[in-house]
Every structure is written in C-alpha cells, then in structure tokens.
Design an enzyme around this catalytic site. Sequence first.
Site, PDB file in Angstrom:
ATOM      1  N   GLY A   8       0.842  -1.210   0.000  1.00 43.85           N
ATOM      2  CA  GLY A   8       0.000   0.000   0.000  1.00 43.85           C
ATOM      3  C   GLY A   8       0.868   1.248   0.000  1.00 43.85           C
ATOM      4  N   GLY A   9       2.071   1.122  -0.565  1.00 46.31           N
ATOM      5  CA  GLY A   9       3.069   2.195  -0.511  1.00 46.31           C
ATOM      6  C   GLY A   9       2.711   3.413  -1.340  1.00 46.31           C
ATOM      7  N   GLY A  11      -0.458   4.705  -1.334  1.00 44.55           N
ATOM      8  CA  GLY A  11      -1.666   5.311  -0.767  1.00 44.55           C
ATOM      9  C   GLY A  11      -1.338   6.471   0.161  1.00 44.55           C
ATOM     10  N   GLY A  14       1.120   5.250   2.948  1.00 38.92           N
ATOM     11  CA  GLY A  14       2.385   4.813   2.335  1.00 38.92           C
ATOM     12  C   GLY A  14       3.199   5.998   1.825  1.00 38.92           C
ATOM     13  N   TYR A 143     -15.447  -4.602   6.497  1.00 40.98           N
ATOM     14  CA  TYR A 143     -14.081  -4.086   6.661  1.00 40.98           C
ATOM     15  C   TYR A 143     -13.581  -4.358   8.083  1.00 40.98           C
ATOM     16  CZ  TYR A 143     -10.668  -0.148   7.028  1.00 40.98           C
ATOM     17  OH  TYR A 143      -9.573   0.659   7.239  1.00 40.98           O
ATOM     18  N   PRO A 170      -4.672   3.057  13.759  1.00 41.30           N
ATOM     19  CA  PRO A 170      -4.842   4.507  13.633  1.00 41.30           C
ATOM     20  C   PRO A 170      -6.307   4.909  13.706  1.00 41.30           C
ATOM     21  CG  PRO A 170      -3.814   3.546  11.649  1.00 41.30           C
ATOM     22  CD  PRO A 170      -4.392   2.424  12.466  1.00 41.30           C
ATOM     23  N   HIS A 186     -12.977   9.294   2.338  1.00 40.15           N
ATOM     24  CA  HIS A 186     -13.267   9.665   3.725  1.00 40.15           C
ATOM     25  C   HIS A 186     -13.728  11.127   3.789  1.00 40.15           C
ATOM     26  CE1 HIS A 186     -10.709   6.084   4.522  1.00 40.15           C
ATOM     27  NE2 HIS A 186     -11.592   5.917   5.475  1.00 40.15           N
ATOM     28  N   ASP A 277     -25.122   9.266   9.178  1.00 43.31           N
ATOM     29  CA  ASP A 277     -24.104   9.810  10.077  1.00 43.31           C
ATOM     30  C   ASP A 277     -23.036   8.764  10.410  1.00 43.31           C
ATOM     31  OD1 ASP A 277     -24.723  12.447  10.510  1.00 43.31           O
ATOM     32  OD2 ASP A 277     -25.916  12.075  12.324  1.00 43.31           O
TER      33      ASP A 277
HETATM   34  P1  NAP Z   1      -5.333   4.315   0.263  1.00 39.41           P
HETATM   35  O1  NAP Z   1      -4.831   5.708   0.142  1.00 39.41           O
HETATM   36  O2  NAP Z   1      -6.650   3.972  -0.311  1.00 39.41           O
HETATM   37  O3  NAP Z   1      -4.227   3.361  -0.378  1.00 39.41           O
HETATM   38  C1  NAP Z   1      -4.462   1.995  -0.471  1.00 39.41           C
HETATM   39  C2  NAP Z   1      -3.171   1.339  -0.873  1.00 39.41           C
HETATM   40  O4  NAP Z   1      -3.403  -0.084  -0.919  1.00 39.41           O
HETATM   41  C3  NAP Z   1      -2.677   1.753  -2.270  1.00 39.41           C
HETATM   42  O5  NAP Z   1      -1.266   1.781  -2.258  1.00 39.41           O
HETATM   43  C4  NAP Z   1      -3.186   0.636  -3.144  1.00 39.41           C
HETATM   44  O6  NAP Z   1      -2.409   0.430  -4.311  1.00 39.41           O
HETATM   45  C5  NAP Z   1      -3.023  -0.556  -2.202  1.00 39.41           C
HETATM   46  N1  NAP Z   1      -3.886  -1.680  -2.557  1.00 39.41           N
HETATM   47  C6  NAP Z   1      -5.240  -1.699  -2.588  1.00 39.41           C
HETATM   48  N2  NAP Z   1      -5.679  -2.909  -3.020  1.00 39.41           N
HETATM   49  C7  NAP Z   1      -4.563  -3.652  -3.258  1.00 39.41           C
HETATM   50  C8  NAP Z   1      -4.339  -4.952  -3.750  1.00 39.41           C
HETATM   51  N3  NAP Z   1      -5.364  -5.768  -4.054  1.00 39.41           N
HETATM   52  N4  NAP Z   1      -3.066  -5.382  -3.903  1.00 39.41           N
HETATM   53  C9  NAP Z   1      -2.034  -4.564  -3.593  1.00 39.41           C
HETATM   54  N5  NAP Z   1      -2.167  -3.324  -3.126  1.00 39.41           N
HETATM   55  C10 NAP Z   1      -3.419  -2.867  -2.968  1.00 39.41           C
HETATM   56  O7  NAP Z   1      -5.355   3.848   1.762  1.00 39.41           O
HETATM   57  P2  NAP Z   1      -4.753   4.517   3.070  1.00 39.41           P
HETATM   58  O8  NAP Z   1      -5.759   5.499   3.552  1.00 39.41           O
HETATM   59  O9  NAP Z   1      -3.336   4.917   2.833  1.00 39.41           O
HETATM   60  O10 NAP Z   1      -4.802   3.288   4.074  1.00 39.41           O
HETATM   61  C11 NAP Z   1      -3.634   2.590   4.463  1.00 39.41           C
HETATM   62  C12 NAP Z   1      -3.994   1.683   5.612  1.00 39.41           C
HETATM   63  O11 NAP Z   1      -4.461   2.465   6.701  1.00 39.41           O
HETATM   64  C13 NAP Z   1      -5.103   0.678   5.280  1.00 39.41           C
HETATM   65  O12 NAP Z   1      -4.774  -0.565   5.821  1.00 39.41           O
HETATM   66  C14 NAP Z   1      -6.323   1.275   5.953  1.00 39.41           C
HETATM   67  O13 NAP Z   1      -7.243   0.270   6.288  1.00 39.41           O
HETATM   68  C15 NAP Z   1      -5.706   1.929   7.160  1.00 39.41           C
HETATM   69  N6  NAP Z   1      -6.467   3.039   7.749  1.00 39.41           N
HETATM   70  C16 NAP Z   1      -6.788   4.132   7.005  1.00 39.41           C
HETATM   71  C17 NAP Z   1      -7.508   5.163   7.596  1.00 39.41           C
HETATM   72  C18 NAP Z   1      -7.877   6.408   6.821  1.00 39.41           C
HETATM   73  O14 NAP Z   1      -8.591   7.275   7.396  1.00 39.41           O
HETATM   74  N7  NAP Z   1      -7.457   6.573   5.583  1.00 39.41           N
HETATM   75  C19 NAP Z   1      -7.877   5.087   8.952  1.00 39.41           C
HETATM   76  C20 NAP Z   1      -7.518   3.949   9.691  1.00 39.41           C
HETATM   77  C21 NAP Z   1      -6.805   2.939   9.082  1.00 39.41           C
HETATM   78  P3  NAP Z   1      -2.699   1.268  -5.672  1.00 39.41           P
HETATM   79  O15 NAP Z   1      -2.173   2.654  -5.439  1.00 39.41           O
HETATM   80  O16 NAP Z   1      -1.957   0.541  -6.706  1.00 39.41           O
HETATM   81  O17 NAP Z   1      -4.188   1.231  -5.858  1.00 39.41           O
HETATM   82  P1  GDP Z   2     -15.805   6.829   9.344  1.00 38.52           P
HETATM   83  O1  GDP Z   2     -15.098   7.288  10.571  1.00 38.52           O
HETATM   84  O2  GDP Z   2     -15.375   5.469   8.920  1.00 38.52           O
HETATM   85  O3  GDP Z   2     -17.292   6.957   9.494  1.00 38.52           O
HETATM   86  O4  GDP Z   2     -15.254   7.745   8.208  1.00 38.52           O
HETATM   87  P2  GDP Z   2     -15.622   8.917   7.234  1.00 38.52           P
HETATM   88  O5  GDP Z   2     -14.358   9.624   6.965  1.00 38.52           O
HETATM   89  O6  GDP Z   2     -16.348   8.346   6.069  1.00 38.52           O
HETATM   90  O7  GDP Z   2     -16.551   9.972   8.032  1.00 38.52           O
HETATM   91  C1  GDP Z   2     -17.889   9.790   8.104  1.00 38.52           C
HETATM   92  C2  GDP Z   2     -18.605  10.931   8.798  1.00 38.52           C
HETATM   93  O8  GDP Z   2     -18.474  12.137   8.043  1.00 38.52           O
HETATM   94  C3  GDP Z   2     -20.108  10.620   8.846  1.00 38.52           C
HETATM   95  O9  GDP Z   2     -20.660  11.236   9.988  1.00 38.52           O
HETATM   96  C4  GDP Z   2     -20.612  11.275   7.571  1.00 38.52           C
HETATM   97  O10 GDP Z   2     -22.004  11.580   7.623  1.00 38.52           O
HETATM   98  C5  GDP Z   2     -19.754  12.546   7.543  1.00 38.52           C
HETATM   99  N1  GDP Z   2     -19.574  13.120   6.186  1.00 38.52           N
HETATM  100  C6  GDP Z   2     -20.001  14.348   5.795  1.00 38.52           C
HETATM  101  N2  GDP Z   2     -19.710  14.562   4.521  1.00 38.52           N
HETATM  102  C7  GDP Z   2     -19.036  13.454   4.078  1.00 38.52           C
HETATM  103  C8  GDP Z   2     -18.438  13.100   2.834  1.00 38.52           C
HETATM  104  O11 GDP Z   2     -18.440  13.844   1.843  1.00 38.52           O
HETATM  105  N3  GDP Z   2     -17.823  11.870   2.780  1.00 38.52           N
HETATM  106  C9  GDP Z   2     -17.769  11.027   3.850  1.00 38.52           C
HETATM  107  N4  GDP Z   2     -17.140   9.864   3.747  1.00 38.52           N
HETATM  108  N5  GDP Z   2     -18.350  11.338   5.032  1.00 38.52           N
HETATM  109  C10 GDP Z   2     -18.972  12.538   5.146  1.00 38.52           C
END
Ligand code: NAP
Ligand code: GDP
Length: 327
Positions: A8-9, A11, A14, A143, A170, A186, A277
């Site tokens: 996921g490098g 994303g 990464g 998930y 996280p 998100h 919500d």
């Molecule tokens: P992201 O921006 O969506 O990036 C996802 C990464 O995973 C990309 O590098 C993607 O590669 C790779 N990937 C997806 N499907 C794959 C597959 N089938 N094989 C190989 N690589 C694959 O995600 P992120 O937000 O950086 O999340 C990173 C980690 O943090 C995840 O485990 C996520 O669950 C966790 N996390 C995220 C959040 C958040 O708010 N974003 C919060 C808590 C935990 P490509 O670029 O090639 O598509």
């Molecule tokens: P969650 O923590 O997994 O629920 O992550 P989200 O980043 O999707 O945040 C969701 C919260 O933000 C909910 O309360 C949604 O109703 C609110 N929200 C408001 N506008 C948006 C939007 O454009 N996208 C997302 N994903 N959530 C939104």
Amino acid sequence: MTTILVTGGTGLVGKAIEHIINTEPEGSRFGKKPGETWIFASSGDADLRDAAQTQALYDKYKPTHVIHLAALVGGLFKNMKYKLTFLRENILINDNILHASHVNQTQKVISCLSTCVFPDKVEYPLDEDKIHGGPPHESNFGYAHAKRMVDVQNHAYKEEFGCNFTSAIPTNVFGPYDNFDLEDSHVIPGLIHKCYLAKKNGTPFVVAGTGRPLRQFIYSYDLAKLFIWQLREYDDVEPVILSVGEDEEVSIKDVANAIVNAVGFEGHYSFDTSRADGQYRKPASNKKLLSLIGEFEFTPFEKALQETVEWFVANYDTARTGKTKTS
Ligand code: NAP
Ligand code: GDP
C-alpha cells in the site's frame, strides 16, 4: 541489511511514510538508517489478493520487515455499499501477506488496522484490550471484521510459529496523497474536493449527515513517524493505538468549518440530513502509545488541514479524485 517492504506504498499512509523517510535527517529517530532499503509497493507491483503474486513480490525484494498497509479502503458510504467486497478482499490481502511473511521468514510485520475494528457498544475511551468485546458498527462490519481478524492471526502465528507480527490501530487519517473522490472517500478529502468545486463553480457546498458525529483525526505525516517508531522500537504482538489524545475529538461540523476557512469558500453551506451519520463517536486512548514513545509532538489539526488543502489545490490535476471528477 534491512529491507522494509511497505505494502500500500502508493496510498495516503504509504506516501506519508515515504515522505518522512526521505525528509527527516538521515540516522535520526524517524529518518533513514544506514543499511536500510525501503520499497513502496503498489497494486501494480503485486495484486495481494493473489497468493502467487504476493509470493513473487517476496521473491523479488526479500523483505526482512513489512509495514502492511495495502487494503481496500473507503469512507462511510463506500463501506455501506460494498460490505462483502470489503470483507473478502481484505481477508485475502491480509492472509496472503501474513502467510508469505511466515514462509519467507520475514523478521517483523506491522499490519494496519483501524478504530472501526472496535465494538460499537463499548465503554469509551477505546483501548487496545477492547477489540473483541462485541460486534463492530453495522455500517462497516465487512471491513471491520476483516481487519479484526488480523489481530487473531497475529496471535496464532506467534503461538504456533513464534512470528514477530503485530498491528497498529490509527484513528481517521488525512493528508496529502489521500483519495479525494467525491463519494467513496473519507470525510476530509471528500469535503475538501466538494468545497473546492463549490468555490470554483459557484455551486452549493453540501455536507452529508447532521454534522454532529465526532472523530479523532491524525495527520498522515505524524502517523508515518509513529509507524517508523513502531517498526524500530516496539516488539510485541499486542496492537498499539496510533492517535492524538481522546480529548481531541472534532465534530464533522467543525471539520466543515475548518475546510471552508482553508479553501476560502465564502458561500453558505448546508447539511444533507437524509444521508447517514455512521457511528456517532469512537474516541480512542493514546495512553499506551505515549507511555512507550515518550515525547511526541502532533501537528495541530488546523495547520495539518491547511497544508492538506494547499497540497490538493496545487496537485488538483494529478491528485486521486476518482471517476466523479467533474471539472
Ligand atoms: P489508500 O490511500 O486507499 O491506499 C491503499 C493502498 O493499498 C494503495 O497503495 C493501493 O495500491 C493498495 N492496494 C489496494 N488494493 C490492493 C491490492 N489488491 N493489492 C495490492 N495493493 C493494494 O489507503 P490509506 O488510507 O493509505 O490506508 C492505508 C492503511 O491504513 C489501510 O490498511 C487502511 O485500512 C488503514 N487506515 C486508514 C484510515 C484512513 O482514514 N485513511 C484510517 C484507519 C486505518 P494502488 O495505489 O496501486 O491502488
Ligand atoms: P468513518 O469514521 O469510517 O465513518 O469515516 P468517514 O471519513 O467516512 O466519516 C464519516 C462521517 O463524516 C459521517 O458522519 C458522515 O455523515 C460525515 N460526512 C459528511 N460529509 C461526508 C463526505 O463527503 N464523505 C464522507 N465519507 N463522510 C462525510
């Protein structure tokens, strides 16, 4: 020699780790150390849902350490639409990585979970002991169950084979290189993109839901440092919550206000209360993290948000804005 494979490098998280490793002073706590090689893999390097492609990635790079970030990721609305896909794809990806790490004798693996893994009905704040105490919130149970299972696997790998596998939890992450899709992302990247378009096109800025839910946000560059710390300084199977303090919850309304300020949007905006919500709140404690890491300075939310908006505006043409990009 140490070879660290970051799945996921490409994303959000990464790219942040790559940025920190390349910009912190060499040899410092979060900078690159002598003898380290860092590999940032994308799905183009290997589709980790496929066991053979996963093994081929290990054959190519022979990682001694793995930070496992790759996952099917999305915000509330994408999670609600694709529960089975989230469950199945993440189970496949995680199982392939942990199995390949075991058979290839990888010295250490940190897998990334999320505070979604915790039970919906639970006493707050969340802490590392509460993961398996009840079902997760129904909006993202696919998930959440897939991610929760990694903790079970880590314990089983340790007990049966003595593997040094652990996990990080996280809270909600944001920063440069995020997925700024209008619907599937998100809340912060989704709203930054919507607000940017509202300002540019003179159209309404509409926030989903009531604006009342609370979230704890961590800047991706801060999170990157915590992953690097965990890789080098933490050896235990039990997860660590990587988060700002539990008293730093922000409402979605406050998030929208901060985005309006950072984007410089001057129109009125509204809430579409017909939309979900999700979970009302899920405050997590960073007590364990702070007791282990000692001093750590988090970037203030408004500053991190400003930097993220500036990055998005400067990189609009190449940022991940998804199929829903309109202009
Ligand atoms: P992201 O921006 O969506 O990036 C996802 C990464 O995973 C990309 O590098 C993607 O590669 C790779 N990937 C997806 N499907 C794959 C597959 N089938 N094989 C190989 N690589 C694959 O995600 P992120 O937000 O950086 O999340 C990173 C980690 O943090 C995840 O485990 C996520 O669950 C966790 N996390 C995220 C959040 C958040 O708010 N974003 C919060 C808590 C935990 P490509 O670029 O090639 O598509
Ligand atoms: P969650 O923590 O997994 O629920 O992550 P989200 O980043 O999707 O945040 C969701 C919260 O933000 C909910 O309360 C949604 O109703 C609110 N929200 C408001 N506008 C948006 C939007 O454009 N996208 C997302 N994903 N959530 C939104």
